[in-house]
Design a protein around this motif. Sequence first.
Motif: not given
Length: 348
Positions: A72-78
Motif C-alpha cells: 500500500i505504501l509503495k503504491n502511494g497509499g496512506s
Amino acid sequence: MKYLTSLLIAVAFVSCKTTVPKEETKEEIQQNEFAIVIHGGAGTILKKNMTPELEKAYQEKLEEAVRKGYDILKNGGSSTKAVEASIHVMENSPLFNAGKGAVFTNAETNEMDASIMEGATLNAGAVAGVKTVKNPISAAIEVMNNSNHVLLSGAGADQFSKEKGLEIMDPSYFYTDRRFKSLQRIKDKEKTELDHDEKTAFYDSDIKNSKFGTVGCVALDKNGNITAGTSTGGMTNKRWNRIGDSPIIGAGTYANNNTCGVSSTGWGEYFIRGVVAHDIAAQMEYKNVTLKEATHDVIQNKLTKLGGTGGIIALDKNGNISFEFNTAGMYRASMNDKGELIVKIYKE
C-alpha cells in the motif's frame, strides 16, 4: 594591546560560527521515504518452546502482514490504510492475541481492544471490550473518522461498529482450542500450586505470558504522515472487564508527525502508568534525542525500573525504525522503501 584583544575576540567569534554543532547521527537524517514496522506481541518467547513448524508459521504470517502494508505504501497509499491492512492479517490469524486469536477472560469470553492514531492531525480512535467485531482495528478507525469521540467500550462499541457496517461475528468465531486450553491451565494453576518439576515448559510459558499478547503496526507514507495502531485480546483470565494499554492513546499507541509513531506490547498496567508511547515521542521533542535513544531509555530504564515488561515498535519522521523490548522475545517485522525485509522472533 586593544587591537590584539579585539582580533582575538573576532577570531573566537568566527570559530564559534563555523563549528559544526553536534555530529549528525544516522538517525537524524532521512533514512527512508516510507517504511513500515509491525509486532505480534512480546513475552517469554523462547526457541526451546517453539516447534520448527510453529516458528515457520509465525515467520510466514509476520512477513505476509508487513508486506500487505508495504505494498500500500509503495503504491502511494496512506499510512492509515497500511496499518489497517497489516493488522487485519494478524487479527485474522489464530496465531496472535487479537481478533480470531484473542485470549479468553475468566468468564470464558473474548473481549478485544484496539486503537489508532494519525500523526498529521493527532486524530485518534479506540474501542475496548468488544465481543463481536471481526477486526477491532477497523472499529477504532470508524471511531476516529466517524464519531465525536476517541474511545468507545463494551456493548456500545459493538453496536456502533454494527451501525457503521463493519463485519460482525458470532462470539463463537473467536474460539480457538489453543487459547481456551491456555485459560484452563491458568485456572488450574490458581486452584492448586504444583511443584516446579511437575510443570512443563509450555505450562510455564502460559503462566508467564498471561499478561502479554498484542499486535501493532506503525507506518510512514510518502506524504510524510505517520500512523500507529494496536489491537489485542488483552490478558488471559482477566476479570471485571479489565482494559489494558492497547486502547489508551499515549500508553499503547501514539503518533505525531513531528517526532514518531509507537505501538506497545506487554504488561499493560505498567505501560499505562508510564504513558510509554507518548513518553518516547516527548523525549524526542523536548530533549531532542534520537528515536533509538528515546526508546532505549523508556523501555530499558524507565519501564524496567517501574517493574514493567514488554516492548515497542517505533518509526520516526525520517523513516528510522526501532524495536525495543526487555523480554525474551518479540514477534516483529519491518520493511523500508528499498524493499529490505526483517522478520525476527527471539532476542538476538
